[in-house]
Design a protein around this motif. Structure first.
Motif, mmCIF file in Angstrom:
data_model
loop_
_atom_site.group_PDB
_atom_site.id
_atom_site.type_symbol
_atom_site.label_atom_id
_atom_site.label_comp_id
_atom_site.label_asym_id
_atom_site.label_seq_id
_atom_site.Cartn_x
_atom_site.Cartn_y
_atom_site.Cartn_z
ATOM 1 N N ASP A 114 0.837 -1.201 0.000
ATOM 2 C CA ASP A 114 0.000 0.000 0.000
ATOM 3 C C ASP A 114 0.876 1.256 0.000
ATOM 4 N N ASP A 115 1.660 1.447 -1.054
ATOM 5 C CA ASP A 115 2.500 2.639 -1.155
ATOM 6 C C ASP A 115 2.063 3.552 -2.294
ATOM 7 N N GLY A 116 0.945 3.232 -2.948
ATOM 8 C CA GLY A 116 0.408 4.073 -4.004
ATOM 9 C C GLY A 116 1.058 3.890 -5.360
ATOM 10 N N ARG A 117 2.017 3.011 -5.471
ATOM 11 C CA ARG A 117 2.701 2.792 -6.743
ATOM 12 C C ARG A 117 1.952 1.783 -7.618
ATOM 13 N N THR A 118 2.172 1.921 -8.914
ATOM 14 C CA THR A 118 1.628 0.974 -9.884
ATOM 15 C C THR A 118 2.724 -0.040 -10.189
ATOM 16 N N ARG A 119 2.377 -1.318 -10.092
ATOM 17 C CA ARG A 119 3.358 -2.387 -10.296
ATOM 18 C C ARG A 119 3.049 -3.158 -11.582
ATOM 19 N N VAL A 120 4.120 -3.525 -12.279
ATOM 20 C CA VAL A 120 4.001 -4.252 -13.541
ATOM 21 C C VAL A 120 4.865 -5.501 -13.447
ATOM 22 N N GLU A 121 4.254 -6.652 -13.723
ATOM 23 C CA GLU A 121 4.998 -7.913 -13.701
ATOM 24 C C GLU A 121 5.567 -8.176 -15.090
ATOM 25 N N LEU A 122 6.893 -8.327 -15.144
ATOM 26 C CA LEU A 122 7.593 -8.553 -16.401
ATOM 27 C C LEU A 122 8.115 -9.983 -16.443
ATOM 28 N N THR A 123 7.983 -10.609 -17.599
ATOM 29 C CA THR A 123 8.452 -11.984 -17.796
ATOM 30 C C THR A 123 9.299 -12.017 -19.055
ATOM 31 N N ILE A 140 11.316 3.904 -13.822
ATOM 32 C CA ILE A 140 11.037 2.849 -12.838
ATOM 33 C C ILE A 140 11.485 3.346 -11.468
ATOM 34 N N ALA A 141 10.559 3.333 -10.511
ATOM 35 C CA ALA A 141 10.857 3.809 -9.162
ATOM 36 C C ALA A 141 11.419 2.708 -8.271
ATOM 37 N N GLU A 142 11.072 1.468 -8.589
ATOM 38 C CA GLU A 142 11.491 0.329 -7.752
ATOM 39 C C GLU A 142 11.469 -0.927 -8.611
ATOM 40 N N GLU A 143 12.367 -1.851 -8.333
ATOM 41 C CA GLU A 143 12.413 -3.108 -9.069
ATOM 42 C C GLU A 143 12.658 -4.257 -8.098
ATOM 43 N N THR A 144 11.877 -5.328 -8.246
ATOM 44 C CA THR A 144 12.019 -6.516 -7.414
ATOM 45 C C THR A 144 12.213 -7.722 -8.320
ATOM 46 N N MET A 145 13.308 -8.419 -8.129
ATOM 47 C CA MET A 145 13.561 -9.638 -8.897
ATOM 48 C C MET A 145 12.834 -10.799 -8.214
ATOM 49 N N ASP A 149 5.828 5.475 -9.847
ATOM 50 C CA ASP A 149 5.166 6.436 -8.974
ATOM 51 C C ASP A 149 3.883 6.931 -9.626
ATOM 52 N N PRO A 150 2.917 7.418 -8.821
ATOM 53 C CA PRO A 150 1.680 7.963 -9.396
ATOM 54 C C PRO A 150 1.972 9.038 -10.443
ATOM 55 N N HIS A 151 1.210 9.006 -11.517
ATOM 56 C CA HIS A 151 1.248 9.951 -12.630
ATOM 57 C C HIS A 151 2.402 9.707 -13.606
ATOM 58 N N TYR A 201 -9.269 3.921 -12.668
ATOM 59 C CA TYR A 201 -8.290 3.299 -13.553
ATOM 60 C C TYR A 201 -8.953 2.199 -14.364
ATOM 61 N N SER A 202 -8.268 1.799 -15.422
ATOM 62 C CA SER A 202 -8.701 0.675 -16.243
ATOM 63 C C SER A 202 -7.835 -0.528 -15.915
ATOM 64 N N ALA A 203 -8.442 -1.700 -15.937
ATOM 65 C CA ALA A 203 -7.695 -2.931 -15.683
ATOM 66 C C ALA A 203 -6.819 -3.238 -16.885
ATOM 67 N N LEU A 204 -5.642 -3.758 -16.610
ATOM 68 C CA LEU A 204 -4.690 -4.109 -17.645
ATOM 69 C C LEU A 204 -3.928 -5.333 -17.150
ATOM 70 N N PRO A 205 -3.832 -6.388 -17.971
ATOM 71 C CA PRO A 205 -3.116 -7.582 -17.510
ATOM 72 C C PRO A 205 -1.695 -7.255 -17.063
ATOM 73 N N TYR A 206 -1.296 -7.857 -15.972
ATOM 74 C CA TYR A 206 0.046 -7.748 -15.387
ATOM 75 C C TYR A 206 0.330 -6.379 -14.763
ATOM 76 N N VAL A 207 -0.659 -5.501 -14.706
ATOM 77 C CA VAL A 207 -0.488 -4.161 -14.126
ATOM 78 C C VAL A 207 -1.436 -4.037 -12.943
ATOM 79 N N ARG A 208 -0.874 -3.749 -11.757
ATOM 80 C CA ARG A 208 -1.675 -3.615 -10.541
ATOM 81 C C ARG A 208 -1.478 -2.251 -9.934
ATOM 82 N N PRO A 209 -2.503 -1.521 -9.650
ATOM 83 C CA PRO A 209 -3.902 -1.912 -9.757
ATOM 84 C C PRO A 209 -4.445 -1.802 -11.178
#
Length: 158
Positions: free
Chosen positions: A5-14, A29-34, A45-47, A79-87
């Motif tokens: 719950d940090d307000g960021r939009t996350r995208v899962e990359l494969t 990219i504000a943050e990356e998690t392997m 980040d928002p916007h 927002y609109s739903a988009l696969p692999y993008v949360r929220p």
């Protein structure tokens, strides 16, 4: 993909070479998690505006070829739903099929040729590009004059 719950939009990359390839074409990219050597999650980040490319194939050829240019939403925004993008996000451009994806990639290259980061281009340009491609019409190019006008508009409305 759990979203802190940090307000960021996350995208899962494969990335499974030649099978499933999801990547970010542009965006800060504000943050990356392997997760593992083939998957990672990036956060915006928002916007922030970013381009998300999805491509997949099977034994018979390409089955998915899609490019979305998205504005990350802030807390409480629609927002609109988009696969692999949360929220999800505000979708500025959505194209599928390799010929149209190539046209968008060329338009991104043209913005970069002006020495403008595509994420800093006016969001209206990406909407315009989406609408013109959907209508089968040639889009107007992004110019330095349009970019200056966008920067002034953004400054006034801030």
């Amino acid at each position: 993909m759990d979203k802190p719950d940090d307000g960021r939009t996350r995208v899962e990359l494969t990335w499974l070479e030649g099978r499933v390839e999801h990547w970010i074409r542009f965006g800060a990219i504000a943050e990356e998690t392997m997760i593992d050597r083939r998957r990672r999650i990036v956060a915006f980040d928002p916007h922030a505006i970013f381009a998300f490319v999805r491509w997949a194939s099977n034994d018979f050829g390409t089955v998915v070829s899609r490019l979305d240019i998205v504005r990350a939403v802030g807390p409480g925004e629609a927002y609109s739903a988009l696969p692999y993008v949360r929220p999800g996000g505000e979708i500025l451009l959505r194209q599928s099929g390799w010929p149209k994806v190539q046209q968008v990639l060329q338009a991104i290259d043209a913005v970069e040729a002006l020495r403008i980061a595509p994420a800093e281009a006016a969001p209206e340009h990406w909407r315009h590009l989406h609408n013109r491609l959907a209508a089968g019409q040639p889009p107007r190019p992004y110019t330095l004059a349009r970019h200056r006008a966008w920067l002034l508009r953004r400054k006034i409305s801030a």
